[in-house]
Design an enzyme around this catalytic site. Structure first.
Site, PDB file in Angstrom:
ATOM      1  N   GLU A  12      22.352  -2.851  29.139  1.00 17.51           N
ATOM      2  CA  GLU A  12      21.071  -3.283  28.587  1.00 17.51           C
ATOM      3  C   GLU A  12      20.937  -2.741  27.163  1.00 17.51           C
ATOM      4  O   GLU A  12      21.246  -1.578  26.896  1.00 17.51           O
ATOM      5  CB  GLU A  12      19.930  -2.759  29.459  1.00 17.51           C
ATOM      6  N   CYS A  42      12.139  -5.431  29.336  1.00 15.43           N
ATOM      7  CA  CYS A  42      13.111  -5.476  30.423  1.00 15.43           C
ATOM      8  C   CYS A  42      13.485  -6.901  30.783  1.00 15.43           C
ATOM      9  O   CYS A  42      14.518  -7.120  31.423  1.00 15.43           O
ATOM     10  CB  CYS A  42      12.581  -4.733  31.637  1.00 15.43           C
ATOM     11  N   GLU A 100       9.790  -0.844  39.049  1.00 13.65           N
ATOM     12  CA  GLU A 100      10.206  -1.979  38.215  1.00 13.65           C
ATOM     13  C   GLU A 100      11.092  -1.395  37.132  1.00 13.65           C
ATOM     14  O   GLU A 100      10.631  -0.630  36.291  1.00 13.65           O
ATOM     15  CB  GLU A 100       8.978  -2.689  37.651  1.00 13.65           C
ATOM     16  N   LYS A 145       0.391   8.860  34.848  1.00 20.13           N
ATOM     17  CA  LYS A 145       1.173   9.640  33.889  1.00 20.13           C
ATOM     18  C   LYS A 145       1.815   8.648  32.931  1.00 20.13           C
ATOM     19  O   LYS A 145       2.800   7.993  33.259  1.00 20.13           O
ATOM     20  CB  LYS A 145       2.247  10.460  34.612  1.00 20.13           C
TER      21      LYS A 145
END
Length: 475
Positions: free
Chosen positions: A379, A278, A244, A168
């Site tokens: 972040e 990331c 992750e 997906k």
């Protein structure tokens, strides 16, 4: 979509638009799959699982190797599609395709090295045989920021291990996923081994992935918030989970480092993929003795970074993925500015000329960042480099570890002792020492704490998709 070796529409017949983040232009429509489509894909994967698990590893390796070669052959076309759909500059897209293909080659080779062992016993008349078997059907959910390599980083080891898959992709980048499926179909993978469900509403599909007992492993790359939800739901099914997740990477410049070299590295790394990675550095700790040289080097380099549509020659920074991403970056910069941060370069949306229709933000340096600013804790996922000045070498590792994330960290130093102590002291899964690209298909990738569970790449990447079996023999 792609289910059981066939191109299919959503059961509802619905579709959703895919747009170019640089122009706002609609570039395609794809099926808007729902729970029933996800179940159909799992049906196909489950039906194909036994035959695929029984396929000799060398045969699985040959198919993966063929897919690797096809990806290389189509690298230019894949890169062009990625730039149009995701926005990153064409050169960066090409680099991602090559990187993504590397996972197929690496795990083609690893498939041939799935080994067992004879083990001894405390009994003289007993021996043990340890073997490995594929976990079964794997559901994979991938992000938009690396829309090809995040697919192959999961597909390579899962298929090498003998697992079948249902994929997906992110709703922002389904066209890249379709192009990857073309590669695997043309490589000759049997029907049902790889399946693709596209959807504009991921929640119902995610609920099927985590609720169907035939799915034995869930692998996800994305935000920590979504990863927590999926892992919690998967736990009720005792599914294996690899997630992750986000990062908040420190970038430490020690006083013995060359500040000019460090600044060049930071500029090269921070603005890659418009900061939408990331492992992108989000807190740049620069010793006060090096601060001026660092700023004097990085600011003019950032000023020269060209922002624009990724297909334009010389462009280094493309658009952010959507308006929400721009708004988040803008809010963090304005919060820092209001609390005393200097903004020597950038600090604004880019709406010049043809860029007005896209989601652009200027590459930005924030100086004199303090721990009360939102950007120090959150972040960013955008092209903003916050510089934090420190004076106590003994406490900078503690400051760097002061986050719930633990994915990537970076250290610049000319002293081996300092480097070793930093590597041992930093609570992060990936650490670059004078290195802005500490990743490869050949090494494990993953983080600690809120940055995830499990590893992708390297030998560990294959183990994530294998069960260990032991047989005891009485002699």
């Amino acid at each position: 979509m792609y289910i059981n070796g066939e191109r299919v529409s959503a059961a509802s017949g619905d579709t959703f638009e895919v747009t170019n983040p640089a122009t706002g232009e609609v570039i395609g429509r794809v099926p808007d799959g729902a729970a029933s489509d996800a179940t159909a894909a799992i049906d196909a994967a489950a039906d194909a699982a036994t035959a695929w698990a029984g396929t000799p590893p060398f045969a699985r390796a040959d198919l993966l190797h063929t897919a690797w070669q096809l990806m290389l052959d189509r690298a230019d076309d894949l890169a062009g599609l990625m730039t149009t759909e995701q926005g990153k500059p064409l050169r960066a897209s090409k680099a991602e395709v090559i990187y993504g293909a590397d996972f197929l080659r690496w795990f083609a080779e690893e498939a041939r090295r799935i080994e067992g062992a004879w083990l001894t016993s405390g009994r003289a008349d007993q021996r043990f045989l340890q073997t490995h078997a594929p976990v079964g059907v794997v559901a994979a959910i991938t992000p938009w920021n690396y829309p090809i390599s995040m697919l192959t980083r999961k597909m390579g080891p899962a298929l090498a291990a003998g697992c079948t898959m249902v994929l997906k992709p992110a709703e922002a980048t389904p066209l890249c996923a379709q192009a990857v499926i073309d590669v695997f179909e043309d490589a000759g993978f049997p029907p049902g081994v790889v399946n693709l469900v596209t959807t504009g509403d991921p929640k119902p599909v995610g609920d099927v992935f985590t609720g169907d007992p035939r799915v034995r492993k869930l692998t996800f790359t994305g935000s920590t918030a979504v990863g927590r939800v999926l892992a919690g739901k998967a736990a009720s099914n005792l599914q294996r989970v690899s997630v992750e997740l986000g990062g908040h990477a420190p970038f430490i410049v020690f006083p013995d480092a060359d500040p000019v070299h460090a600044a060049k590295g930071a500029a090269a790394l921070k603005f890659l993929n418009s900061g939408q990675a990331c492992i992108s550095p989000n807190r740049l700790y620069v010793h006060d003795s090096a601060q001026q040289a660092f700023i004097d080097t990085i600011v003019p380099r950032v000023e020269k970074i060209s922002v624009g549509v990724g297909t334009t020659d010389g462009v280094k920074v493309g658009p952010l993925i959507n308006e929400a991403a721009v708004a988040k970056v803008e809010a963090q910069v304005e919060d820092a500015r209001a609390k005393g941060a200097a903004v020597p370069v950038g600090g604004r949306r880019v709406t010049d000329g043809d860029l007005a229709a896209g989601h652009f933000y200027a590459p930005t340096i924030l100086n004199n960042v303090t721990d009360d600013m939102a950007i120090y804790r959150e972040e960013t996922f955008g092209p903003v480099a916050p510089v934090i000045t420190y004076d106590d070498v003994d406490t900078v590792i503690e400051a760097a570890n002061d986050t719930n994330y633990g994915l990537a960290a970076y250290v610049y130093t000319s002293d081996l002792k300092t480097a070793m102590r930093a590597v041992e002291g930093l609570k992060f899964g990936i650490i670059g020492v004078n290195d802005v690209n500490p990743t490869s298909a050949t090494v494990p990738f993953g983080g600690m704490n809120d940055s995830g569970l499990g590893r992708e790449g390297g030998h560990e990447g294959l183990a994530e998709y294998l069960e260990t079996k032991v047989a005891g023999f009485a002699l």
